[in-house]
Design an enzyme around this catalytic site. Structure first.
Site, PDB file in Angstrom:
ATOM      1  N   HIS A  55       0.838  -1.205   0.000  1.00 47.14           N
ATOM      2  CA  HIS A  55       0.000   0.000   0.000  1.00 47.14           C
ATOM      3  C   HIS A  55       0.877   1.261   0.000  1.00 47.14           C
ATOM      4  O   HIS A  55       0.555   2.251  -0.652  1.00 47.14           O
ATOM      5  CB  HIS A  55      -0.891   0.049   1.242  1.00 47.14           C
ATOM      6  CG  HIS A  55      -1.993  -0.971   1.260  1.00 47.14           C
ATOM      7  ND1 HIS A  55      -1.998  -2.039   2.124  1.00 47.14           N
ATOM      8  CD2 HIS A  55      -3.126  -1.061   0.529  1.00 47.14           C
ATOM      9  CE1 HIS A  55      -3.101  -2.753   1.915  1.00 47.14           C
ATOM     10  NE2 HIS A  55      -3.793  -2.186   0.961  1.00 47.14           N
ATOM     11  N   GLN A  62      -9.811  -6.313 -10.886  1.00 45.32           N
ATOM     12  CA  GLN A  62     -10.388  -5.098 -10.302  1.00 45.32           C
ATOM     13  C   GLN A  62      -9.889  -3.866 -11.055  1.00 45.32           C
ATOM     14  O   GLN A  62     -10.670  -2.960 -11.399  1.00 45.32           O
ATOM     15  CB  GLN A  62      -9.998  -5.027  -8.819  1.00 45.32           C
ATOM     16  CG  GLN A  62     -10.154  -3.663  -8.185  1.00 45.32           C
ATOM     17  CD  GLN A  62      -9.875  -3.686  -6.706  1.00 45.32           C
ATOM     18  OE1 GLN A  62     -10.656  -4.241  -5.948  1.00 45.32           O
ATOM     19  NE2 GLN A  62      -8.788  -3.071  -6.263  1.00 45.32           N
TER      20      GLN A  62
HETATM   21  O1  PAF Z   1      -8.473  -3.175  -3.460  1.00 39.46           O
HETATM   22  C1  PAF Z   1      -9.101  -2.816  -2.445  1.00 39.46           C
HETATM   23  O2  PAF Z   1      -8.536  -2.672  -1.361  1.00 39.46           O
HETATM   24  C2  PAF Z   1     -10.592  -2.571  -2.569  1.00 39.46           C
HETATM   25  O3  PAF Z   1     -11.193  -3.468  -3.438  1.00 39.46           O
HETATM   26  C3  PAF Z   1     -10.944  -1.121  -2.938  1.00 39.46           C
HETATM   27  C4  PAF Z   1     -10.409  -0.750  -4.316  1.00 39.46           C
HETATM   28  C5  PAF Z   1     -10.359  -0.184  -1.897  1.00 39.46           C
HETATM   29  C6  PAF Z   1     -12.466  -0.938  -2.963  1.00 39.46           C
HETATM   30  O4  PAF Z   1     -13.032  -1.222  -1.737  1.00 39.46           O
END
Ligand code: PAF
Length: 281
Positions: free
Chosen positions: A37, A153
């Site tokens: 992150h 995603q």
């Molecule tokens: O990847 C994530 O942590 C989640 O899917 C996100 C993009 C924050 C959406 O809740």
């Protein structure tokens, strides 16, 4: 670093920044932050005057029986990590502030969410694209940063941005791995030390697929076979899928002269892990 919990207050903060002509970057997360992150945050920091990190464990992207209730949460520690970047604003709303009980509008991206994780997590991508659309409307970012670990995603969000004309630049960031190759994930926190060893099979399988592809012309089935063979050697792994698809459309039977995504989802004990790589032609 400011912590904002109200969507209205977040929008007012962003509107002021926009009036000052400042470039706003958003890094959406569900918290329980790790070095992966922080790499996203640093990328966002480099590109924006105002950097917003959202921390929101989004209930609508978890199916019944999934780990919403036990999803790891550690707000204090997350904030301490974000301060090191530094992030300007942490947007951390309560679920009740994000969803009214009678909400009936969702963002559903079609074909691209129908394969890979789609059938295994019904409703998941609808929950993701809905919350990301809401975050874009609340935070009003110029750019948003997403990791390639959640590759499907990323593609769903890119397609949503294109199809719905969101004026947000999507910045993809490559997977961040532990020294031994395991892709960083908040869900790695669930693994016992024996499971942690087994989990290495995912990155080894991705490596085997990459080597097979690099060794010379081969079809999608051969790439999948090379990865599956590695996963099958590990007793503690239950494969959900191993697939090689077109890296842009995520369609099956990829053309070999285009980038191919090799993607894996597998359970290690009760923990569901994913990993992937894009293989360039
Ligand atoms: O990847 C994530 O942590 C989640 O899917 C996100 C993009 C924050 C959406 O809740």
């Amino acid at each position: 670093m400011m912590v904002i919990t109200s969507p209205g207050e977040m929008t007012r903060y962003s509107s002021d920044a926009l009036q000052r002509g400042e470039r706003i970057g958003l890094v959406p997360t569900m918290g329980c932050l790790h070095e992966g992150h922080l790499v996203l945050m640093r990328e966002g920091r480099r590109r924006s005057a105002v950097l917003v990190a959202s921390i929101f464990v989004n209930p609508t992207q978890f199916g019944p029986g999934e780990d919403f209730a036990r999803y790891p949460r550690n707000f204090e520690r997350d904030c301490a990590m974000l301060q090191t970047v530094p992030v300007d604003v942490v947007f951390a709303p309560e679920p009740s502030a994000m969803y009214s009980p009678d909400a009936q509008t969702f963002v559903d991206v079609g074909e691209i969410t129908s394969g890979l994780c789609g059938p295994h997590r019904p409703g998941h991508f609808r929950g993701v694209t809905t919350v990301v659309a809401k975050l874009f409307n609340i935070v009003k970012p110029h750019l948003a940063v997403f990791g390639e670990k959640d590759f499907q995603q990323l593609r769903a969000i890119q397609r949503m941005v294109r199809d719905l004309n969101f004026d947000v630049e999507i910045i993809p960031v490559p997977i961040v791995r532990e020294k031994d190759g395991l892709a960083m994930s908040s869900r790695n926190a669930y693994l016992s030390s024996a499971e942690r060893e087994d989990a290495l099979a995912l990155s080894l399988a991705i490596r085997a697929a990459r080597e097979k592809h690099r060794a010379g012309p081969c079809c999608a089935e051969e790439i999948v076979f090379a990865a599956t063979r590695v996963l099958n050697r590990m007793k503690g792994i239950a494969i959900e899928y191993v697939e090689a698809v077109d890296a842009e459309t995520l369609a099956r039977h990829p053309s070999l002269d285009r980038p191919i995504l090799v993607a894996i989802a597998a359970r290690v004990g009760k923990t569901r892990l994913i990993d992937n790589a894009v293989l360039q032609p």
